[in-house]
Design an enzyme around this catalytic site. Structure first.
Site, PDB file in Angstrom:
ATOM      1  N   ASP A  62       1.255  -1.441  -0.096  1.00  0.00           N
ATOM      2  CA  ASP A  62      -0.204  -0.373  -0.269  1.00  0.00           C
ATOM      3  C   ASP A  62       0.681   1.358  -0.100  1.00  0.00           C
ATOM      4  OD1 ASP A  62      -1.928  -1.439   0.087  1.00  0.00           O
ATOM      5  OD2 ASP A  62      -3.176  -1.041   2.092  1.00  0.00           O
ATOM      6  N   ASP A  63      -0.310   2.484   0.096  1.00  0.00           N
ATOM      7  CA  ASP A  63       0.288   3.810   0.146  1.00  0.00           C
ATOM      8  C   ASP A  63       1.640   4.507  -1.253  1.00  0.00           C
ATOM      9  OD1 ASP A  63      -0.757   3.296   2.228  1.00  0.00           O
ATOM     10  OD2 ASP A  63       0.270   3.795   3.340  1.00  0.00           O
ATOM     11  N   HIS A  73      -6.393   2.803  -3.459  1.00  0.00           N
ATOM     12  CA  HIS A  73      -6.170   2.795  -2.402  1.00  0.00           C
ATOM     13  C   HIS A  73      -6.836   4.462  -1.941  1.00  0.00           C
ATOM     14  CE1 HIS A  73      -5.527   1.614   2.041  1.00  0.00           C
ATOM     15  NE2 HIS A  73      -3.516   2.403   2.155  1.00  0.00           N
ATOM     16  N   HIS A 133       3.569  -2.506   3.413  1.00  0.00           N
ATOM     17  CA  HIS A 133       3.431  -0.445   2.274  1.00  0.00           C
ATOM     18  C   HIS A 133       4.822  -0.703   1.811  1.00  0.00           C
ATOM     19  CE1 HIS A 133       0.420  -0.400   5.752  1.00  0.00           C
ATOM     20  NE2 HIS A 133       0.329   0.256   5.039  1.00  0.00           N
TER      21      HIS A 133
END
Ligand code: ZN
Length: 311
Positions: free
Chosen positions: A95-96, A146, A245
Site C-alpha cells: 500500500d501507499d 487506495h 507498504h
C-alpha cells in the site's frame, strides 16, 4: 492454459457483496513473472522479461483471475466469504506508493525472487511519481487503488459525495499515471470500511481487499521487526493475504530476507489478476487533471504545438 472452470460464488453477504468468480491458472516454473502474468492494465507497457535467473526463487505458485462483478471482498480481517487460498499460499500486497527509492527497491526484490504482488497506490502519490508507478506495471504486478488522498472514509466529516470522490479520483489518478486503467481492486485506508461505501464499490464492480494478516510494518522500528511480526502471524494462520507498504523504508529493507524466509517456510505466492480493468468515470478523470494541476496538452504554449513548416 486455463484448466479449471470458473467457480461462481453467489452467496448472500451482509455487506452487499453479491458474488465473485475466479479461475485458476497453474504457473509454469520456467516462466518469467511477466510472462506468467500479463500486466493488469490492458495498455500498460508490456516488457519482455528474461526467464527467472534465480533457480531458488520464491516464484509464483498459482495465478488466479478475479471476476469483480458485485464487488467481492478478500481478506479474513473483514471479509470471510471467499476462502480461496490453499494451505501455505500467500498474497503479497503493498500500500501507499508509489514512492521514490522504496517502491523501486521493493520491485527489485520481487524481481530477484521472480515473484509478484498486488499494489494499492494512493492517487496523489501516483500523480507525484507516475514513472515509479509505471515501473510497477511494467514489472507485471497487479495494480488497484487506495483512494485519492488516503482519507479515512469512516470520518463523519466527509459527505457521501466526498467519500465517493476519494474512491473514484484514486482510480482516475492511477489511470492517469499509467496511461491505462488499473484493476478494479480497492483497499480502504486504515482498513476502515463504511458500509455504504462497501455497497457503492459493489455497485461499481470493484473488489475490496482487507487482509488476513497485517505486517504492522508502518509501526516497525527496524526491518527485523517487519520480518518477525509477519512470520509469527503467518506461521499461526498457515496462509493469507499479507498487508505491507512499499512506501516504507523498513519494508523495502526487510523484503529480501522476508521473501527468503517465506521460501524456506514452504510458502507459495498466489498472483491475483482482475478479469477486466476498472471503468473510471470521466468526471473524476477530469477532476484529477484539474486538482493536481497536471500538465495537459492544452497547457503547452501554442508554439510548441503548432509549427509553421512552410508558407
Ligand atoms: Zn494506506
Amino acid at each position: 492454459m486455463r484448466i479449471a472452470a470458473s467457480l461462481i460464488f453467489a452467496s448472500a453477504v451482509s455487506l452487499g457483496v453479491t458474488g465473485a468468480a475466479w479461475s485458476q491458472t497453474p504457473a509454469t516454473k520456467s516462466l518469467a513473472p511477466a510472462a506468467a502474468a500479463a500486466p493488469a492494465p490492458a495498455a500498460a507497457p508490456a516488457v519482455a522479461k528474461a526467464p527467472c535467473a534465480n533457480p531458488d526463487a520464491l516464484g509464483i505458485g498459482r495465478v488466479v483471475e478475479i471476476d469483480t462483478t458485485g464487488g467481492p471482498g478478500f481478506g479474513f480481517e473483514h471479509f470471510k466469504q471467499l476462502d480461496f487460498l490453499r494451505d501455505k499460499e500467500i498474497v503479497l500486497t503493498f500500500d501507499d506508493g508509489p514512492w521514490p527509492l522504496n517502491t523501486p527497491s521493493v520491485l527489485k526484490t520481487l524481481a530477484e525472487e521472480c515473484t509478484t504482488g498486488v499494489f494499492f497506490p494512493i492517487g496523489k502519490h501516483s500523480t507525484y511519481y507516475p514513472e515509479v508507478l509505471k515501473q510497477v506495471a511494467a514489472a507485471g504486478h497487479t495494480i488497484g487503488s487506495h483512494t485519492w488522498s488516503h482519507a479515512t472514509l469512516t470520518n463523519k466529516k466527509l459527505t457521501e459525495d466526498q467519500r465517493k470522490e476519494e474512491i473514484e479520483k484514486g482510480f482516475s489518478a492511477v489511470k492517469w499515471a499509467l496511461g491505462a486503467s488499473p484493476s478494479p481492486f480497492f483497499r480502504f485506508p486504515a482498513l476502515q470500511h463504511p458500509p455504504e461505501m462497501v455497497t457503492y464499490l459493489g455497485s461499481r464492480n470493484i473488489a475490496m481487499f482487507s487482509c488476513d494478516l497485517d505486517s504492522f510494518d508502518f509501526k516497525a522500528r527496524n526491518p527485523q521487526q517487519v520480518i518477525d511480526v509477519t512470520m509469527k502471524k503467518l506461521d499461526k494462520l498457515g496462509k493469507g493475504i499479507i498487508l505491507m507498504h512499499d512506501f516504507h523504508k523498513h519494508t523495502a529493507e526487510a523484503l529480501p530476507a522476508l521473501l527468503r524466509k517465506l521460501k524456506a517456510g514452504g510458502y507459495k505466492v498466489v498472483q491475483m489478476k482482475a478479469k477486466a480493468p476498472v471503468e473510471t468515470i470521466a468526471r473524476y478523470d477530469e477532476e484529477v487533471l484539474k486538482d493536481a494541476k497536471l500538465p495537459t496538452v492544452s497547457s503547452r504554449p501554442v508554439s510548441s504545438v503548432v509549427q509553421t513548416i512552410s508558407e
